[in-house]
Design a protein around this motif. Structure first.
Motif, PDB file in Angstrom:
ATOM      1  N   ILE A 111       0.862  -1.181   0.000  1.00  0.00           N
ATOM      2  CA  ILE A 111       0.000   0.000   0.000  1.00  0.00           C
ATOM      3  C   ILE A 111       0.894   1.225   0.000  1.00  0.00           C
ATOM      4  N   ASP A 112       0.625   2.156  -0.906  1.00  0.00           N
ATOM      5  CA  ASP A 112       1.379   3.393  -0.973  1.00  0.00           C
ATOM      6  C   ASP A 112       0.434   4.537  -0.675  1.00  0.00           C
ATOM      7  N   MET A 113       0.808   5.390   0.264  1.00  0.00           N
ATOM      8  CA  MET A 113      -0.054   6.515   0.596  1.00  0.00           C
ATOM      9  C   MET A 113       0.695   7.841   0.510  1.00  0.00           C
ATOM     10  N   ASN A 114       2.001   7.807   0.251  1.00  0.00           N
ATOM     11  CA  ASN A 114       2.770   9.038   0.332  1.00  0.00           C
ATOM     12  C   ASN A 114       3.490   9.436  -0.952  1.00  0.00           C
ATOM     13  N   VAL A 115       3.847   8.514  -1.782  1.00  0.00           N
ATOM     14  CA  VAL A 115       4.686   8.823  -2.941  1.00  0.00           C
ATOM     15  C   VAL A 115       3.862   9.222  -4.155  1.00  0.00           C
ATOM     16  N   ILE A 116       2.857   8.443  -4.488  1.00  0.00           N
ATOM     17  CA  ILE A 116       2.060   8.702  -5.681  1.00  0.00           C
ATOM     18  C   ILE A 116       1.242   9.978  -5.479  1.00  0.00           C
ATOM     19  N   GLN A 117       1.279  10.855  -6.469  1.00  0.00           N
ATOM     20  CA  GLN A 117       0.586  12.138  -6.386  1.00  0.00           C
ATOM     21  C   GLN A 117      -0.628  12.130  -7.312  1.00  0.00           C
ATOM     22  N   LEU A 118      -1.669  12.850  -6.923  1.00  0.00           N
ATOM     23  CA  LEU A 118      -2.867  12.998  -7.750  1.00  0.00           C
ATOM     24  C   LEU A 118      -3.084  14.470  -8.051  1.00  0.00           C
ATOM     25  N   ASP A 119      -3.254  14.789  -9.329  1.00  0.00           N
ATOM     26  CA  ASP A 119      -3.701  16.119  -9.735  1.00  0.00           C
ATOM     27  C   ASP A 119      -5.218  16.025  -9.866  1.00  0.00           C
ATOM     28  N   PRO A 120      -5.983  16.577  -8.907  1.00  0.00           N
ATOM     29  CA  PRO A 120      -7.431  16.408  -8.917  1.00  0.00           C
ATOM     30  C   PRO A 120      -8.132  17.154 -10.058  1.00  0.00           C
ATOM     31  N   VAL A 121      -7.442  18.080 -10.703  1.00  0.00           N
ATOM     32  CA  VAL A 121      -8.049  18.804 -11.826  1.00  0.00           C
ATOM     33  C   VAL A 121      -8.073  17.918 -13.066  1.00  0.00           C
ATOM     34  N   THR A 122      -6.951  17.230 -13.314  1.00  0.00           N
ATOM     35  CA  THR A 122      -6.864  16.390 -14.523  1.00  0.00           C
ATOM     36  C   THR A 122      -7.116  14.915 -14.245  1.00  0.00           C
ATOM     37  N   GLY A 123      -7.092  14.519 -12.961  1.00  0.00           N
ATOM     38  CA  GLY A 123      -7.245  13.102 -12.614  1.00  0.00           C
ATOM     39  C   GLY A 123      -5.994  12.299 -12.940  1.00  0.00           C
ATOM     40  N   THR A 124      -4.839  12.954 -12.893  1.00  0.00           N
ATOM     41  CA  THR A 124      -3.586  12.300 -13.264  1.00  0.00           C
ATOM     42  C   THR A 124      -2.806  11.857 -12.032  1.00  0.00           C
ATOM     43  N   LEU A 125      -2.467  10.558 -12.008  1.00  0.00           N
ATOM     44  CA  LEU A 125      -1.570  10.024 -10.984  1.00  0.00           C
ATOM     45  C   LEU A 125      -0.151  10.132 -11.520  1.00  0.00           C
ATOM     46  N   SER A 126       0.782  10.560 -10.681  1.00  0.00           N
ATOM     47  CA  SER A 126       2.163  10.706 -11.133  1.00  0.00           C
ATOM     48  C   SER A 126       3.130  10.400 -10.002  1.00  0.00           C
ATOM     49  N   ASN A 127       4.415  10.564 -10.303  1.00  0.00           N
ATOM     50  CA  ASN A 127       5.497  10.351  -9.345  1.00  0.00           C
ATOM     51  C   ASN A 127       5.686   8.868  -9.017  1.00  0.00           C
ATOM     52  N   TRP A 128       5.448   8.013 -10.015  1.00  0.00           N
ATOM     53  CA  TRP A 128       5.555   6.577  -9.788  1.00  0.00           C
ATOM     54  C   TRP A 128       5.830   5.874 -11.101  1.00  0.00           C
ATOM     55  N   ASP A 129       6.466   4.726 -11.045  1.00  0.00           N
ATOM     56  CA  ASP A 129       6.659   3.888 -12.233  1.00  0.00           C
ATOM     57  C   ASP A 129       5.569   2.828 -12.254  1.00  0.00           C
ATOM     58  N   PHE A 130       4.490   3.116 -12.948  1.00  0.00           N
ATOM     59  CA  PHE A 130       3.397   2.166 -13.056  1.00  0.00           C
ATOM     60  C   PHE A 130       3.789   1.090 -14.055  1.00  0.00           C
ATOM     61  N   ARG A 131       3.621  -0.167 -13.689  1.00  0.00           N
ATOM     62  CA  ARG A 131       4.009  -1.289 -14.543  1.00  0.00           C
ATOM     63  C   ARG A 131       2.827  -1.802 -15.349  1.00  0.00           C
ATOM     64  N   ALA A 132       3.107  -2.148 -16.584  1.00  0.00           N
ATOM     65  CA  ALA A 132       2.079  -2.719 -17.445  1.00  0.00           C
ATOM     66  C   ALA A 132       1.579  -4.032 -16.870  1.00  0.00           C
ATOM     67  N   ASN A 133       0.288  -4.286 -17.049  1.00  0.00           N
ATOM     68  CA  ASN A 133      -0.355  -5.540 -16.641  1.00  0.00           C
ATOM     69  C   ASN A 133      -0.235  -5.833 -15.152  1.00  0.00           C
ATOM     70  N   THR A 134      -0.121  -4.798 -14.345  1.00  0.00           N
ATOM     71  CA  THR A 134      -0.137  -4.931 -12.895  1.00  0.00           C
ATOM     72  C   THR A 134      -1.410  -4.263 -12.400  1.00  0.00           C
TER      73      THR A 134
END
Length: 143
Positions: A111-134
């Motif tokens: 569980i990650d609660m501190n690293v991944i960021q959300l831009d609530p205007v665009t709905g974009t999650l960032s600051n993370w390496d999201f892996r395909a098919n995970t």
């Protein structure tokens, strides 16, 4: 083969086990170099018969609806959203996350609660390496 209690009796203080008793004791145990037959491992066949097959487990892990009925029963103010990126990426834009507050991201048993960021205007999650098919489970609340 002698029982443990009989073996113990042969080796009591002051007694001198015979060669045959010593050999019997040695033959009563598996040596680290011995190959233990599968038939001698308690419940091995039953446990192997009851395990999930790799393909079935893989299909379950990538099923966006896996456990949806259980998540639906959970009484929580949070909404959850299963997400499966199709390519490796550092950003994910998700329409449902517009005007939301990110509470947690679950993935691969973590569980990650501190690293991944959300831009609530665009709905974009960032600051993370999201892996395909995970599978990522996004917990969020609407504003």
């Amino acid at each position: 083969m002698a029982s443990k209690n009989i073996l113990k009796d042969w080796f009591k203080t002051g007694l001198y086990p015979t060669q045959s008793q010593f050999w019997e004791w040695m033959e009563s145990y598996w040596h680290k170099d011995d190959i233990i037959p599968q038939a001698k491992i308690q419940n091995l066949k039953t446990d192997l018969d009851n395990k999930a097959e790799k393909a079935a487990l893989g299909a379950h892990a990538t099923d966006a609806n896996a456990h949806a009925d259980l998540f639906a029963k959970a009484a929580t103010p949070y909404r959850f959203l299963p997400v499966f990126p199709t390519t490796d990426t550092s950003e994910l834009q998700i329409e449902e996350l517009k005007n939301a507050t990110l509470n947690a991201v679950m993935y691969l048993g973590q569980i990650d609660m501190n690293v991944i960021q959300l831009d609530p205007v665009t709905g974009t999650l960032s600051n993370w390496d999201f892996r395909a098919n995970t599978q990522y489970i996004i917990l969020y609340t609407k504003r």
